[in-house]
Scaffold this motif. Sequence first.
Motif, PDB file in Angstrom:
ATOM      1  N   VAL A  35      -7.773 -11.776   4.387  1.00 26.08           N
ATOM      2  CA  VAL A  35      -6.723 -10.764   4.389  1.00 26.08           C
ATOM      3  C   VAL A  35      -5.766 -10.994   3.223  1.00 26.08           C
ATOM      4  O   VAL A  35      -5.299 -12.116   2.996  1.00 26.08           O
ATOM      5  CB  VAL A  35      -5.948 -10.778   5.725  1.00 26.08           C
ATOM      6  CG1 VAL A  35      -4.853  -9.720   5.709  1.00 26.08           C
ATOM      7  CG2 VAL A  35      -6.913 -10.524   6.888  1.00 26.08           C
ATOM      8  N   LEU A  36      -5.493  -9.934   2.468  1.00 25.57           N
ATOM      9  CA  LEU A  36      -4.572 -10.039   1.348  1.00 25.57           C
ATOM     10  C   LEU A  36      -3.130 -10.097   1.860  1.00 25.57           C
ATOM     11  O   LEU A  36      -2.829  -9.625   2.962  1.00 25.57           O
ATOM     12  CB  LEU A  36      -4.729  -8.832   0.422  1.00 25.57           C
ATOM     13  CG  LEU A  36      -6.123  -8.577  -0.152  1.00 25.57           C
ATOM     14  CD1 LEU A  36      -6.066  -7.424  -1.145  1.00 25.57           C
ATOM     15  CD2 LEU A  36      -6.697  -9.821  -0.814  1.00 25.57           C
ATOM     16  N   PRO A  37      -2.229 -10.686   1.071  1.00 25.19           N
ATOM     17  CA  PRO A  37      -0.819 -10.712   1.474  1.00 25.19           C
ATOM     18  C   PRO A  37      -0.298  -9.298   1.736  1.00 25.19           C
ATOM     19  O   PRO A  37      -0.716  -8.348   1.070  1.00 25.19           O
ATOM     20  CB  PRO A  37      -0.122 -11.341   0.259  1.00 25.19           C
ATOM     21  CG  PRO A  37      -1.188 -12.148  -0.417  1.00 25.19           C
ATOM     22  CD  PRO A  37      -2.459 -11.389  -0.209  1.00 25.19           C
ATOM     23  N   ARG A  38       0.620  -9.194   2.703  1.00 29.17           N
ATOM     24  CA  ARG A  38       1.180  -7.893   3.052  1.00 29.17           C
ATOM     25  C   ARG A  38       2.661  -7.857   2.700  1.00 29.17           C
ATOM     26  O   ARG A  38       3.459  -8.575   3.305  1.00 29.17           O
ATOM     27  CB  ARG A  38       0.988  -7.618   4.550  1.00 29.17           C
ATOM     28  CG  ARG A  38      -0.440  -7.248   4.901  1.00 29.17           C
ATOM     29  CD  ARG A  38      -0.587  -6.935   6.368  1.00 29.17           C
ATOM     30  NE  ARG A  38      -0.611  -8.145   7.190  1.00 29.17           N
ATOM     31  CZ  ARG A  38      -0.738  -8.143   8.510  1.00 29.17           C
ATOM     32  NH1 ARG A  38      -0.795  -6.996   9.161  1.00 29.17           N
ATOM     33  NH2 ARG A  38      -0.767  -9.277   9.176  1.00 29.17           N
ATOM     34  N   PRO A  39       3.046  -7.017   1.718  1.00 25.36           N
ATOM     35  CA  PRO A  39       4.470  -6.932   1.352  1.00 25.36           C
ATOM     36  C   PRO A  39       5.263  -6.186   2.413  1.00 25.36           C
ATOM     37  O   PRO A  39       4.700  -5.516   3.290  1.00 25.36           O
ATOM     38  CB  PRO A  39       4.439  -6.154   0.033  1.00 25.36           C
ATOM     39  CG  PRO A  39       3.195  -5.329   0.125  1.00 25.36           C
ATOM     40  CD  PRO A  39       2.200  -6.162   0.890  1.00 25.36           C
ATOM     41  N   ASN A  40       6.576  -6.269   2.320  1.00 18.53           N
ATOM     42  CA  ASN A  40       7.444  -5.620   3.300  1.00 18.53           C
ATOM     43  C   ASN A  40       7.241  -4.108   3.345  1.00 18.53           C
ATOM     44  O   ASN A  40       7.417  -3.480   4.398  1.00 18.53           O
ATOM     45  CB  ASN A  40       8.913  -5.935   2.994  1.00 18.53           C
ATOM     46  CG  ASN A  40       9.270  -7.375   3.319  1.00 18.53           C
ATOM     47  OD1 ASN A  40       8.652  -7.998   4.175  1.00 18.53           O
ATOM     48  ND2 ASN A  40      10.258  -7.915   2.623  1.00 18.53           N
ATOM     49  N   ALA A  41       6.873  -3.519   2.202  1.00 13.07           N
ATOM     50  CA  ALA A  41       6.700  -2.069   2.150  1.00 13.07           C
ATOM     51  C   ALA A  41       5.644  -1.584   3.131  1.00 13.07           C
ATOM     52  O   ALA A  41       5.723  -0.461   3.640  1.00 13.07           O
ATOM     53  CB  ALA A  41       6.322  -1.641   0.732  1.00 13.07           C
ATOM     54  N   PHE A  42       4.672  -2.432   3.438  1.00 11.37           N
ATOM     55  CA  PHE A  42       3.592  -2.023   4.340  1.00 11.37           C
ATOM     56  C   PHE A  42       4.066  -1.904   5.787  1.00 11.37           C
ATOM     57  O   PHE A  42       3.440  -1.216   6.594  1.00 11.37           O
ATOM     58  CB  PHE A  42       2.439  -3.016   4.272  1.00 11.37           C
ATOM     59  CG  PHE A  42       1.658  -2.997   2.978  1.00 11.37           C
ATOM     60  CD1 PHE A  42       2.092  -2.257   1.891  1.00 11.37           C
ATOM     61  CD2 PHE A  42       0.494  -3.732   2.841  1.00 11.37           C
ATOM     62  CE1 PHE A  42       1.376  -2.248   0.694  1.00 11.37           C
ATOM     63  CE2 PHE A  42      -0.227  -3.723   1.662  1.00 11.37           C
ATOM     64  CZ  PHE A  42       0.221  -2.981   0.585  1.00 11.37           C
ATOM     65  N   LYS A  43       5.135  -2.592   6.120  1.00 12.65           N
ATOM     66  CA  LYS A  43       5.597  -2.624   7.506  1.00 12.65           C
ATOM     67  C   LYS A  43       6.185  -1.293   7.968  1.00 12.65           C
ATOM     68  O   LYS A  43       6.306  -1.058   9.166  1.00 12.65           O
ATOM     69  CB  LYS A  43       6.643  -3.729   7.678  1.00 12.65           C
ATOM     70  CG  LYS A  43       6.121  -5.135   7.383  1.00 12.65           C
ATOM     71  CD  LYS A  43       7.230  -6.160   7.511  1.00 12.65           C
ATOM     72  CE  LYS A  43       6.729  -7.562   7.194  1.00 12.65           C
ATOM     73  NZ  LYS A  43       7.825  -8.571   7.288  1.00 12.65           N
ATOM     74  N   HIS A  44       6.553  -0.439   7.029  1.00 18.01           N
ATOM     75  CA  HIS A  44       7.262   0.789   7.385  1.00 18.01           C
ATOM     76  C   HIS A  44       6.376   2.027   7.271  1.00 18.01           C
ATOM     77  O   HIS A  44       6.882   3.148   7.316  1.00 18.01           O
ATOM     78  CB  HIS A  44       8.491   0.949   6.486  1.00 18.01           C
ATOM     79  CG  HIS A  44       9.391  -0.252   6.497  1.00 18.01           C
ATOM     80  ND1 HIS A  44      10.122  -0.609   7.612  1.00 18.01           N
ATOM     81  CD2 HIS A  44       9.647  -1.191   5.556  1.00 18.01           C
ATOM     82  CE1 HIS A  44      10.805  -1.720   7.343  1.00 18.01           C
ATOM     83  NE2 HIS A  44      10.538  -2.087   6.107  1.00 18.01           N
ATOM     84  N   LEU A  45       5.069   1.840   7.152  1.00 16.29           N
ATOM     85  CA  LEU A  45       4.162   2.967   7.024  1.00 16.29           C
ATOM     86  C   LEU A  45       3.866   3.586   8.391  1.00 16.29           C
ATOM     87  O   LEU A  45       3.947   2.909   9.422  1.00 16.29           O
ATOM     88  CB  LEU A  45       2.863   2.510   6.364  1.00 16.29           C
ATOM     89  CG  LEU A  45       2.998   1.939   4.953  1.00 16.29           C
ATOM     90  CD1 LEU A  45       1.660   1.396   4.465  1.00 16.29           C
ATOM     91  CD2 LEU A  45       3.525   2.989   3.985  1.00 16.29           C
TER      92      LEU A  45
END
Length: 273
Positions: free
Chosen positions: A116-126
């Motif tokens: 699994v690739l790192p998940r930035p904070n921006a992904f949490k709000h999708l």
Amino acid sequence: MDTPGAEPAGSYRWIAKAPWFGGFSGIEMSDDGMSMLALSDRSILVSAKLRREDGRVSGAEVTSANWVRSSKNKPLLGRAGDSEGLAVAPDGGHYISFEGVHRLARYADPESRSEVLPRPNAFKHLAGNGSFEPLAIDDQGRLYTMPESSRAVDGTIPVYRWDGKRWSTPFKLPPRGDYLPVGADFGPDGRLYVLERATGALGFRSRLRRWTVSDTAATQEETILDTRAGTHENLEGVSIWRDAKGKLRATMISDDNFVFFLRTEIVEYTLPE
């Protein structure tokens, strides 16, 4: 709307008697157009050989079907297994994007566990059912993805890029009408192609746009396919390649949502240069 530039090159209804068959949301074609990888949105990765008559698909034979696996090497199920986008890397491995739990993962081969690739904070709000359907990889091995329905503050479509070390948002794409991005690929011409879908009472509409991409911008937008409602099924995956005559070709696959009134369809168009 009439097709602007693209020319129909065949449509084939794919049928296979298997409980897992259906729900295809990603596709990758071989260079010669005679085999493909297809990804179900229930975490099944299928390899198939194609038959062609006068260049048109006339058959598809499943050669393997594998569960997409977790980082713990277990089959992905439920919300965590909502696999959508597929991209094959230059080293032969592949990447998959997931919509239920927003993430991207690398696989060394169809039977390997996920990285699994790192998940930035921006992904949490999708949006829960509106994130990563499109997935593409450029000739430098960089991944590009975008959310289906979530938008940037200015209303544009944010494009996220993974360069092997970090995520960035190199550019945004302009939305046009009620279409949503559901598939993407980089063609052999180096341009970024995005398959978009709109739904209505008369059925699905499909649109294909493309851009010339630099490190920081997407320019020279073109709409090369825009179908009338009901022309095709629910097209969600796209792969761009060159056929035996050297023409650019888009191969697309439909998601039947596992309902009896929709079909699994492999659709092809030749594209203008």
